[in-house]
Enzyme design. Structure first.
Site, PDB file in Angstrom:
ATOM      1  N   HIS A  68       0.826  -1.207   0.000  1.00  0.00           N
ATOM      2  CA  HIS A  68       0.000   0.000   0.000  1.00  0.00           C
ATOM      3  C   HIS A  68       0.857   1.253   0.000  1.00  0.00           C
ATOM      4  O   HIS A  68       0.394   2.328  -0.360  1.00  0.00           O
ATOM      5  CB  HIS A  68      -0.865   0.027   1.262  1.00  0.00           C
ATOM      6  N   CYS A  69       2.094   1.096   0.434  1.00  0.00           N
ATOM      7  CA  CYS A  69       2.900   2.269   0.764  1.00  0.00           C
ATOM      8  C   CYS A  69       4.227   2.198   0.000  1.00  0.00           C
ATOM      9  O   CYS A  69       4.964   1.220   0.117  1.00  0.00           O
ATOM     10  CB  CYS A  69       3.123   2.265   2.278  1.00  0.00           C
TER      11      CYS A  69
END
Lengths: 130, 213
Positions: free
Chosen positions: A9-10
């Protein structure tokens, strides 16, 4: 050489894992990342996963590790959209992402094949595909 | 009654407007138990969809729905991207080549959408997800269409069933998604995905009612 794709996600997580895993081997191993949304927020999307797979794809295969929830959904969607002859060479594994990436890179640098690496990573599974 | 391609496009744009109006609500719901981006994500996705639909050059409703699905997949960052994206792409298959769709097509569309979401998210009803709104909505739709009820009544019952599903999500703990990490602490909050699914079905009801009048 088998390729490795990190889906997170990051972007910082993905870049950090790539950095950490690359440290394990003097010779470069093909690692691609797919992380964050197109507009720089937290999240994942299938388009980016497809791009990352193509970046490191060879007939020797690709291993994909992911962090949470939608990362798996985006990854599965991306794999389903690949041409069939590529799909069979791409495996998604639910190993703990940091330990899995490090182990995968070591195995890849030893020129192990897709099946051998898959077997090793099985021990690091944290059951996040159910 | 059936919907033409243009009316389908209009309906999809109305869904975009609804999600824009409820962007803050969805984000607040998601902020309570998730990663707080559901409103932003849905709005981003459907804004991109509306833009795509502005210059779409086809009357094929299957093609239209497929475009919606693919646009959502590339423009929504959260789980709703692959979930709603898969729903629209699967639904597209059953109306491929059609320039008009009726209630029976809508039953098939909903069936495929719900199946697609189950396949992608591996969730079951009771997990506190959008399925808790969508599955009862589909069951209600199926039965009401079998009984040949008037379209307005059918679509009203469908969105009401979804709303009941939303209310049910408030009482249960999440077993899927980011909220599942909260366990029991997710009780007392509505599932944002269930709410967005309800909003979509509510918009379908209202838009068709207006088209009909």
């Amino acid at each position: 050489m088998v390729g490795l794709v990190i889906v997170s996600h990051c972007i910082e997580i993905a870049q950090g894992i790539r950095k950490l895993a690359s440290q394990m081997t003097p010779e470069p191993v093909p690692i691609a990342i797919a992380a964050g949304t197109n507009d720089g927020r937290l999240g994942t999307n299938a388009e980016q996963v497809t791009r990352a797979i193509n970046e490191v794809y060879s007939s020797e295969g690709v291993i994909i590790l992911f962090d949470l929830g939608s990362a798996l959904m985006s990854t599965e969607l991306a794999v389903e959209c690949l041409p069939e002859e590529q799909q069979k060479n791409v495996v998604i594994l639910d190993a703990a992402i940091v330990e899995g990436a490090i182990t995968a890179v070591v195995e890849i640098s030893l020129n192990k094949n897709l099946k051998e690496i898959k077997d090793v990573l099985k021990d690091l599974s944290i059951n996040k595909m159910n | 009654m059936s919907l033409t391609s243009n009316q389908t496009i209009l309906l999809l744009k109305e869904i975009g407007k609804t999600l824009e109006e409820h962007k803050t609500l969805l984000t607040e719901l998601d902020g309570a138990i998730g990663d707080g981006d559901h409103g932003i994500n849905m709005n981003k996705g459907f804004t991109a969809v509306t833009k795509k639909l502005d210059d779409i050059q086809t009357e094929d409703i299957g093609h239209i729905l497929k475009t919606v699905g693919m646009t959502l997949v590339s423009n929504v960052g959260g789980a709703s991207g692959p979930l709603y994206g898969t729903a629209f792409m699967k639904a597209a298959v059953v109306v491929a080549g059609k320039n008009e769709i009726d209630l029976h097509d809508f039953v098939k569309i909903m069936e495929e959408a719900v199946e697609g979401i189950k396949m992608r998210g591996k969730a079951v009803p009771g997990d506190k997800t959008m399925l808790d709104a969508l599955e009862p909505a589909y069951n209600t739709l199926y039965q009401a269409v079998e009984e040949n009820q008037p379209i307005e009544d059918i679509l009203k019952k469908v969105k009401d069933a979804a709303l009941q599903g939303v209310q049910y999500t408030e009482k249960i703990a999440a077993k899927k998604g980011r909220a599942s990490y909260l366990g029991e602490r997710s009780i007392g909050h509505q599932d944002p995905g269930a709410v967005s699914s309800y909003l979509i079905l509510d918009t379908i009801y209202k838009t068709i009612r207006n088209i009909k009048d």
